[in-house]
Design a protein around this motif. Structure first.
Motif, PDB file in Angstrom:
ATOM      1  N   THR A   8     -27.342 -24.279  -1.093  1.00 30.25           N
ATOM      2  CA  THR A   8     -28.060 -24.432  -2.510  1.00 30.25           C
ATOM      3  C   THR A   8     -28.658 -23.499  -2.963  1.00 30.25           C
ATOM      4  O   THR A   8     -28.593 -23.287  -4.263  1.00 30.25           O
ATOM      5  CB  THR A   8     -28.739 -25.696  -2.202  1.00 30.25           C
ATOM      6  OG1 THR A   8     -29.927 -25.441  -1.377  1.00 30.25           O
ATOM      7  CG2 THR A   8     -28.214 -27.050  -1.785  1.00 30.25           C
ATOM      8  N   THR A   9     -29.332 -22.506  -2.253  1.00 29.81           N
ATOM      9  CA  THR A   9     -29.800 -21.519  -2.587  1.00 29.81           C
ATOM     10  C   THR A   9     -29.056 -20.394  -3.198  1.00 29.81           C
ATOM     11  O   THR A   9     -29.155 -19.599  -3.958  1.00 29.81           O
ATOM     12  CB  THR A   9     -30.736 -20.716  -1.579  1.00 29.81           C
ATOM     13  OG1 THR A   9     -30.051 -20.354  -0.551  1.00 29.81           O
ATOM     14  CG2 THR A   9     -31.986 -21.591  -1.303  1.00 29.81           C
ATOM     15  N   GLN A  10     -27.678 -20.444  -3.010  1.00 29.67           N
ATOM     16  CA  GLN A  10     -26.573 -19.593  -3.351  1.00 29.67           C
ATOM     17  C   GLN A  10     -25.757 -20.317  -4.298  1.00 29.67           C
ATOM     18  O   GLN A  10     -24.748 -19.643  -4.678  1.00 29.67           O
ATOM     19  CB  GLN A  10     -25.742 -19.007  -2.155  1.00 29.67           C
ATOM     20  CG  GLN A  10     -26.473 -18.115  -1.313  1.00 29.67           C
ATOM     21  CD  GLN A  10     -25.699 -17.949   0.235  1.00 29.67           C
ATOM     22  OE1 GLN A  10     -24.604 -18.557   0.187  1.00 29.67           O
ATOM     23  NE2 GLN A  10     -26.009 -16.771   0.766  1.00 29.67           N
ATOM     24  N   ALA A  11     -26.189 -21.318  -5.063  1.00 32.09           N
ATOM     25  CA  ALA A  11     -25.300 -22.151  -5.771  1.00 32.09           C
ATOM     26  C   ALA A  11     -24.804 -21.284  -6.903  1.00 32.09           C
ATOM     27  O   ALA A  11     -23.742 -21.513  -7.679  1.00 32.09           O
ATOM     28  CB  ALA A  11     -25.893 -23.371  -6.305  1.00 32.09           C
ATOM     29  N   ALA A  12     -25.924 -20.315  -7.594  1.00 28.31           N
ATOM     30  CA  ALA A  12     -25.399 -19.476  -8.773  1.00 28.31           C
ATOM     31  C   ALA A  12     -24.512 -18.354  -8.263  1.00 28.31           C
ATOM     32  O   ALA A  12     -24.352 -17.485  -9.257  1.00 28.31           O
ATOM     33  CB  ALA A  12     -26.558 -19.452  -9.526  1.00 28.31           C
ATOM     34  N   SER A  13     -24.413 -18.282  -7.391  1.00 31.85           N
ATOM     35  CA  SER A  13     -23.596 -16.865  -6.882  1.00 31.85           C
ATOM     36  C   SER A  13     -22.273 -16.591  -7.313  1.00 31.85           C
ATOM     37  O   SER A  13     -21.837 -15.646  -7.443  1.00 31.85           O
ATOM     38  CB  SER A  13     -23.537 -16.591  -5.402  1.00 31.85           C
ATOM     39  OG  SER A  13     -22.850 -17.462  -4.866  1.00 31.85           O
ATOM     40  N   GLY A  14     -21.748 -17.813  -7.229  1.00 31.32           N
ATOM     41  CA  GLY A  14     -20.096 -17.807  -7.870  1.00 31.32           C
ATOM     42  C   GLY A  14     -19.142 -17.469  -6.966  1.00 31.32           C
ATOM     43  O   GLY A  14     -18.129 -17.644  -6.939  1.00 31.32           O
ATOM     44  N   GLU A  94     -30.919 -25.064 -15.164  1.00 36.58           N
ATOM     45  CA  GLU A  94     -29.749 -24.247 -15.861  1.00 36.58           C
ATOM     46  C   GLU A  94     -30.336 -23.963 -17.089  1.00 36.58           C
ATOM     47  O   GLU A  94     -29.792 -22.826 -17.754  1.00 36.58           O
ATOM     48  CB  GLU A  94     -28.663 -25.315 -15.782  1.00 36.58           C
ATOM     49  CG  GLU A  94     -27.991 -25.451 -14.350  1.00 36.58           C
ATOM     50  CD  GLU A  94     -27.917 -24.070 -13.760  1.00 36.58           C
ATOM     51  OE1 GLU A  94     -26.900 -23.361 -14.186  1.00 36.58           O
ATOM     52  OE2 GLU A  94     -28.267 -23.645 -12.805  1.00 36.58           O
ATOM     53  N   VAL A  95     -31.049 -24.779 -18.003  1.00 33.59           N
ATOM     54  CA  VAL A  95     -31.500 -24.591 -19.269  1.00 33.59           C
ATOM     55  C   VAL A  95     -32.519 -23.209 -19.276  1.00 33.59           C
ATOM     56  O   VAL A  95     -32.437 -22.380 -19.936  1.00 33.59           O
ATOM     57  CB  VAL A  95     -32.440 -25.541 -19.791  1.00 33.59           C
ATOM     58  CG1 VAL A  95     -33.127 -25.203 -21.075  1.00 33.59           C
ATOM     59  CG2 VAL A  95     -31.629 -26.811 -19.901  1.00 33.59           C
ATOM     60  N   ARG A  96     -33.210 -23.158 -18.333  1.00 36.31           N
ATOM     61  CA  ARG A  96     -34.322 -21.867 -18.044  1.00 36.31           C
ATOM     62  C   ARG A  96     -33.311 -20.430 -17.772  1.00 36.31           C
ATOM     63  O   ARG A  96     -33.464 -19.568 -18.259  1.00 36.31           O
ATOM     64  CB  ARG A  96     -35.145 -22.432 -16.758  1.00 36.31           C
ATOM     65  CG  ARG A  96     -35.870 -20.982 -16.319  1.00 36.31           C
ATOM     66  CD  ARG A  96     -36.757 -21.255 -14.971  1.00 36.31           C
ATOM     67  NE  ARG A  96     -37.242 -20.077 -14.489  1.00 36.31           N
ATOM     68  CZ  ARG A  96     -38.461 -19.759 -14.744  1.00 36.31           C
ATOM     69  NH1 ARG A  96     -39.307 -20.694 -15.363  1.00 36.31           N
ATOM     70  NH2 ARG A  96     -39.225 -18.560 -14.419  1.00 36.31           N
ATOM     71  N   ALA A 405     -19.823 -20.467 -16.282  1.00 40.72           N
ATOM     72  CA  ALA A 405     -20.821 -19.559 -16.065  1.00 40.72           C
ATOM     73  C   ALA A 405     -21.853 -20.472 -15.257  1.00 40.72           C
ATOM     74  O   ALA A 405     -22.610 -20.024 -14.462  1.00 40.72           O
ATOM     75  CB  ALA A 405     -21.333 -18.819 -16.976  1.00 40.72           C
ATOM     76  N   VAL A 406     -21.945 -21.708 -15.698  1.00 37.54           N
ATOM     77  CA  VAL A 406     -22.900 -22.783 -15.199  1.00 37.54           C
ATOM     78  C   VAL A 406     -22.137 -23.711 -14.059  1.00 37.54           C
ATOM     79  O   VAL A 406     -22.944 -23.859 -13.058  1.00 37.54           O
ATOM     80  CB  VAL A 406     -23.355 -23.744 -16.394  1.00 37.54           C
ATOM     81  CG1 VAL A 406     -24.368 -24.653 -15.934  1.00 37.54           C
ATOM     82  CG2 VAL A 406     -23.941 -22.830 -17.439  1.00 37.54           C
ATOM     83  N   VAL A 407     -20.985 -24.241 -14.312  1.00 41.79           N
ATOM     84  CA  VAL A 407     -20.537 -25.436 -13.536  1.00 41.79           C
ATOM     85  C   VAL A 407     -19.233 -24.982 -12.825  1.00 41.79           C
ATOM     86  O   VAL A 407     -18.654 -25.581 -12.219  1.00 41.79           O
ATOM     87  CB  VAL A 407     -20.135 -26.664 -14.097  1.00 41.79           C
ATOM     88  CG1 VAL A 407     -21.362 -27.110 -14.889  1.00 41.79           C
ATOM     89  CG2 VAL A 407     -19.188 -26.442 -15.430  1.00 41.79           C
TER      90      VAL A 407
END
Length: 440
Positions: A8-14, A94-96, A405-407
């Motif tokens: 979960t901490t790497q969720a934005a890594s792609g 994600e807004v932030r 880029a988000v989902v």
């Protein structure tokens, strides 16, 4: 309690992993989760009060709204779920990340304000219902309900908490059962559903915004998105779609089915409540229900004590189901906007702000019960506020859920995109018409 895992901490890594989803068969009840819980949380005492007021004011002529909003609700809620499941984070986080902290914080504050009013009105309505059934002072029952819901949110892990909420959905059947103890004009009701009658007045426009606001509410977007994140946290085999693109198809299918069942359940109950109010109040010349106790008590001479009992029990059960979603979504919203630890998988020690917001919203809501605010009026106007706040929130949800880029690969289908933007346009037009009728 579970601690947050690396995935979960790497969720934005792609990054994409090869983790496979859990292949063990799961029962229908276990497969239903965020969509069902969000749908039934929609029928909170605020919704019940709004639908009751609408049915008593306009009879069967507002029934069409419960049908038209189903596909629109599904689309905007599926888009919200895509954000949580795709990114592994809630909407405000994600807004932030993709817009700004200021926008995220502003949205969070608006959601919290609307939710606190809603919690207070819900607790007051539940207190009224308990007072009718058991006697005694309504506000002390409200405090008791506040204490119970707060304790459960702090003490229970997510999986146990979700099971408890699923069983509480049975409370909604009280409003379906009510139709069978009332004399309902079924031909007129069916005609009103398929052939809408719209009255061009300020009262009708405000009522329509209230119905839309309690049906398509900002806290529901945050709640379903957050529950998808909790689902990922609760199962070792599942990851955000940005990390595990191979899970996309199965999760999209589950989310769509789960959300359809949840929203259909929500709107069938809304339809039943409006029909009950039309049959019990409108046709008997009662067009302004001033309190929940009046609404419950007025059913007795029309349909007997059974109808009053079902109405009151249903209201308490729905409140126990909805209040955690209101306080929880407020906590997810603020902690997401401030980039702080959150989630029912964490302890109060590791996610202090998250649980502090839940506690504060519950306490403030309980304090509202000691004020001279009329519960039905507060419920009604909280729905109107939700309708106004929903417009910018819906725009943000649709923009975020359409971006890879988000989902990741879990962007909205064409049908979901069209339905979501139509829902946003309908809410915008409804609010604009309401404001116009108030000004002129």
């Amino acid at each position: 309690m579970k601690t947050t895992r690396m995935k979960t901490t790497q969720a934005a890594s792609g990054e994409t992993t090869t983790t496979q989803p859990d292949e063990r068969p799961r029962s229908l009840l276990r497969r239903l989760g965020p969509g069902l819980l969000t749908g039934v949380a929609d029928d909170d005492p605020s919704g019940i009060g709004t639908y009751t007021q609408a049915g008593s004011q306009f009879g069967y002529h507002v029934l069409w709204s419960a049908v038209v909003t189903v596909p629109l609700m599904v689309c905007i809620q599926v888009a919200s779920a895509h954000i949580g499941r795709g990114a592994g984070r809630g909407i405000l986080a994600e807004v932030r990340r993709h817009y700004s902290r200021k926008i995220a914080t502003t949205m969070a504050v608006l959601i919290i304000l609307a939710n606190v009013i809603n919690v207070g009105a819900d607790l007051a309505a539940m207190g009224d219902a308990a007072s009718i059934l058991l006697g005694g002072a309504n506000y002390w029952y409200a405090v008791l309900f506040a204490a119970i819901t707060l304790t459960l949110q702090i003490r229970l892990k997510y999986e146990a908490y979700a099971r408890y909420l699923k069983w509480l959905t049975l409370a909604l059947f009280a409003y379906i059962a009510n139709l069978f103890v009332l004399h309902t004009d079924w031909p007129t009701a069916l005609h009103a559903v398929v052939w809408p009658t719209i009255t061009p007045t300020k009262e009708y426009a405000t009522t329509l915004v209230a119905i839309l606001g309690t049906t398509i509410s900002p806290y529901l977007f945050v709640w379903q998105s957050a529950l998808e994140v909790e689902e990922i946290e609760a199962r070792d085999s599942e990851q955000p779609i940005k990390q595990a693109a191979n899970q996309r198809k199965a999760q999209e299918t589950r989310i769509l089915a789960d959300t359809w069942i949840g929203m259909l359940t929500s709107n069938v109950v809304a339809l039943c409540i409006m029909m009950t109010a039309a049959a019990a109040f409108f046709v008997h010349g009662v067009h302004n229900v001033e309190s929940t106790s009046q609404a419950a008590s007025a059913l007795t001479p029309v349909a007997g004590k059974a109808a009053t009992l079902l109405f009151s029990l249903g209201l308490i059960g729905c409140g126990m189901l909805a209040i955690p979603s209101l306080t929880g979504s407020a906590a997810y919203a603020l902690t997401g906007a401030l980039k702080l630890p959150s989630g029912m998988s964490k302890t109060p020690r590791t996610a202090g702000t998250f649980y502090a917001v839940i506690g504060l919203c519950t306490v403030l809501g309980a304090i509202v019960c000691f004020s001279p605010i009329n519960p039905i009026k507060a419920l009604y106007w909280s729905a109107v506020i939700n309708g106004v706040v929903a417009v910018p929130c819906m725009v943000i949800v649709m923009l975020l859920s359409s971006r890879e880029a988000v989902v990741g690969k879990m962007t909205n289908s064409r049908a979901v995109s069209i339905g979501g933007w139509v829902a946003t346009a309908l809410m915008t037009v409804s609010v604009a018409v309401m404001v116009y009728t108030m000004v002129v």
